[in-house]
Motif scaffolding. Structure first.
Motif, PDB file in Angstrom:
ATOM      1  N   MET A  64       0.804  -6.189  -2.187  1.00  0.00           N
ATOM      2  CA  MET A  64       1.826  -5.481  -1.426  1.00  0.00           C
ATOM      3  C   MET A  64       1.206  -4.702  -0.266  1.00  0.00           C
ATOM      4  O   MET A  64       1.675  -4.764   0.869  1.00  0.00           O
ATOM      5  N   MET A  65       0.129  -3.984  -0.556  1.00  0.00           N
ATOM      6  CA  MET A  65      -0.510  -3.164   0.484  1.00  0.00           C
ATOM      7  C   MET A  65      -1.186  -4.026   1.548  1.00  0.00           C
ATOM      8  O   MET A  65      -1.222  -3.647   2.713  1.00  0.00           O
ATOM      9  N   LEU A  66      -1.701  -5.176   1.158  1.00  0.00           N
ATOM     10  CA  LEU A  66      -2.225  -6.120   2.157  1.00  0.00           C
ATOM     11  C   LEU A  66      -1.106  -6.559   3.091  1.00  0.00           C
ATOM     12  O   LEU A  66      -1.273  -6.598   4.313  1.00  0.00           O
ATOM     13  N   ASN A  70      -0.258  -6.664   7.294  1.00  0.00           N
ATOM     14  CA  ASN A  70      -0.153  -8.030   7.840  1.00  0.00           C
ATOM     15  C   ASN A  70      -1.261  -8.970   7.387  1.00  0.00           C
ATOM     16  O   ASN A  70      -1.709  -9.831   8.149  1.00  0.00           O
ATOM     17  N   PHE A  71      -1.701  -8.821   6.155  1.00  0.00           N
ATOM     18  CA  PHE A  71      -2.658  -9.747   5.548  1.00  0.00           C
ATOM     19  C   PHE A  71      -2.002 -10.383   4.328  1.00  0.00           C
ATOM     20  O   PHE A  71      -1.186  -9.753   3.652  1.00  0.00           O
ATOM     21  N   ALA A 116      -8.003  -1.839  -0.971  1.00  0.00           N
ATOM     22  CA  ALA A 116      -8.236  -1.981  -2.411  1.00  0.00           C
ATOM     23  C   ALA A 116      -8.227  -0.622  -3.106  1.00  0.00           C
ATOM     24  O   ALA A 116      -7.638  -0.463  -4.178  1.00  0.00           O
ATOM     25  N   ASN A 117      -8.862   0.362  -2.510  1.00  0.00           N
ATOM     26  CA  ASN A 117      -8.885   1.695  -3.120  1.00  0.00           C
ATOM     27  C   ASN A 117      -7.519   2.357  -3.102  1.00  0.00           C
ATOM     28  O   ASN A 117      -7.161   3.067  -4.041  1.00  0.00           O
ATOM     29  N   LYS A 118      -6.735   2.117  -2.053  1.00  0.00           N
ATOM     30  CA  LYS A 118      -5.351   2.627  -2.037  1.00  0.00           C
ATOM     31  C   LYS A 118      -4.547   1.984  -3.165  1.00  0.00           C
ATOM     32  O   LYS A 118      -3.746   2.659  -3.822  1.00  0.00           O
TER      33      LYS A 118
END
Length: 141
Positions: A64-66, A70-71, A116-118
């Motif tokens: 989701m965060m990616l 826009n990844f 990743a850390n987020k």
């Protein structure tokens, strides 16, 4: 949204046996007991199920965060090692070590590590656990 699971236990701690089920039917009366939890016998246990839930939750949060940046990952693989330690008179999950590798076109390692850390901090399962959570994230080419 509410998800359900259940457990049935019969007998004492060491000689008893139980089953674990999920409301969705993904697990249906899966056996567990003292030997599967503390003696490395085949079968499931609560810590293993927490690890599976954490790995799955983290992978989805990371995806989701990616997407917010826009990844899109071609593949994310996450493993969770859950440590159960004797603390005082009882036991406690003291740490969960997440190990993740992912193939993501167009991302650099700094962006990858930040996102990743987020995800580690923002994953709902991470938020509910009172354990030290570590992350070893590897970007694959």
């Amino acid at each position: 949204m509410k998800k359900t699971a259940s457990a049935v236990w019969q007998g004492g701690l060491k000689d008893g046996k139980g089953t674990i089920s999920t409301g969705s039917g993904a697990l249906k009366e899966n056996p567990y007991g003292f030997n599967t939890r503390f003696e490395e016998q085949p079968g499931t246990n609560p810590e293993e199920l927490i690890g599976a839930a954490h790995a799955g939750c983290f992978s989805m949060a990371f995806s989701m965060m990616l997407g917010m940046e826009n990844f899109t990952a071609e593949r994310i693989e996450t493993k969770a090692a859950v440590t159960l330690d004797k603390v005082g008179e009882g036991f406690e999950i003291t740490s969960i070590d997440l190990t993740m590798s992912a193939k993501i076109p167009g991302i650099d390692n700094e962006q990858f590590q930040t996102i990743a850390n987020k995800a580690k901090e923002g994953c709902p399962v991470s938020k509910v656990l009172n354990a030290k959570i570590s992350l070893d994230a590897t970007l694959l080419n």
